[in-house]
Design an enzyme around this catalytic site. Structure first.
Site, PDB file in Angstrom:
ATOM      1  N   TYR A 134       0.860  -1.182   0.000  1.00  0.00           N
ATOM      2  CA  TYR A 134       0.000   0.000   0.000  1.00  0.00           C
ATOM      3  C   TYR A 134       0.896   1.232   0.000  1.00  0.00           C
ATOM      4  CZ  TYR A 134      -4.186   2.784   1.198  1.00  0.00           C
ATOM      5  OH  TYR A 134      -5.236   3.683   1.200  1.00  0.00           O
ATOM      6  N   LYS A 159      -1.322  -1.342  -4.192  1.00  0.00           N
ATOM      7  CA  LYS A 159      -2.460  -0.421  -4.087  1.00  0.00           C
ATOM      8  C   LYS A 159      -1.882   0.978  -3.964  1.00  0.00           C
ATOM      9  CE  LYS A 159      -6.292   0.930  -1.069  1.00  0.00           C
ATOM     10  NZ  LYS A 159      -7.046   0.663   0.176  1.00  0.00           N
TER      11      LYS A 159
END
Length: 305
Positions: A134, A159
């Site tokens: 992330y 992400k």
């Protein structure tokens, strides 16, 4: 672990009147979402208030989601913050039956690229679960660091929550050179900005075609309407949804820090499921903002018909 086609679902974590995690309510919330065909379920992540859960609550949340999903799509558990905590979250997510981890940034402390690589590899060593990175806040991978991590056997995706398109373009060019056709299939990429639908036309322009949807947690009908318009190339329909629903939602979200989570949880309550309020340091929407959200929910449902 391969995500399925469809919007990625980030459920909230319900709390009861005493402030404890309510697994039965979570089971209903996840079951309601599964009826709308998400591409994956991300439990105890940002929208699920990972920052506010202790270790037993984290495991309870992941296990409850996993039992409802029952293998139909991947269940990805959140992990992150202090290294020791992230490692334990990884171990117990595996015990709870998760299919993968979404690794959030380490808490507060920034570090050089090698330190970030070491953080990821240390968490990866704690379990056998595949990891989606992330990228947001103090963690932005330079090209060399991302290539190193993408070559790790248990790192399976990225992400992006930074929205730095110059950096993203350089990252994607390097990953395409290394992974070829595996980029986007074996190595998943998705837009993870708050209210990600609002920026999807820009992300699609550089080749990122998947996104996580906070709106799916309380208005899956609208999230899927946008998905179908976006994937199907219906530009007029997409623009209508962006103009009449997502743009006002973004304006409301930006009124107060933390509303990216608080509004979602309030939206779930407005749809009839008592998931409780948010934990500090987040705050629940004011009466005025709650009324605005209620109006937006009505608009969204009208648009989704």
């Amino acid at each position: 672990m391969r995500l399925h086609d469809g919007v990625l679902f980030f459920p909230v974590t319900p709390f009861d009147d005493a402030g404890a995690v309510a697994p039965d309510v979570l089971a209903k919330h996840v079951a309601d979402g599964m009826a709308h065909r998400p591409g994956g379920v991300f439990a105890a992540c940002g929208t699920g208030e990972l920052h506010a859960l202790d270790l037993p609550e984290h495991e309870l949340t992941v296990r409850a989601a996993r039992e409802v999903v029952d293998g139909r799509v991947p269940v990805v558990a959140g992990a992150g913050g202090p290294l020791a905590l992230a490692r334990e979250q990884a171990r117990q997510a595996q015990r709870a039956g998760a299919d993968g981890l979404l690794l959030l940034p380490p808490y507060l402390v920034g570090g050089p690229q090698q330190g970030i690589v070491d953080y990821v590899t240390d968490v990866a060593a704690a379990s056998e679960l595949p990891i989606v990175l992330y990228q947001r806040g103090q963690v932005r991978f330079d090209v060399d660091a991302l290539r190193t991590l993408a070559a790790h056997p248990r790192v399976v995706g990225l992400k992006d929550g930074a929205g730095d398109f110059d950096l993203l373009q350089r990252q994607l060019l390097a990953l395409r050179a290394d992974l070829g056709d595996g980029l986007g299939s074996d190595f998943a990429l998705f837009n993870g900005l708050p209210t990600a639908e609002f920026t999807m036309p820009a992300y699609r322009g550089i080749g990122m075609t998947r996104w996580s949807s906070a709106a799916f947690a309380f208005l899956p009908e609208v999230a899927n309407a946008f998905h179908d318009a976006h994937v199907g190339g219906d530009v007029d329909r997409e623009r209508e949804l962006l103009t009449r629903f997502y743009a006002p939602l973004v304006r409301l979200r930006d009124q107060v820090p933390g509303y990216a989570v608080s509004l979602v949880k309030a939206g779930v309550r407005l749809r009839g499921l008592d998931v409780g309020g948010v934990r500090a340091p987040l705050v629940d929407p004011s009466p005025q903002h709650l009324a605005e959200l209620e109006s937006l929910v009505a608009v969204g449902l009208e648009l989704a018909e």
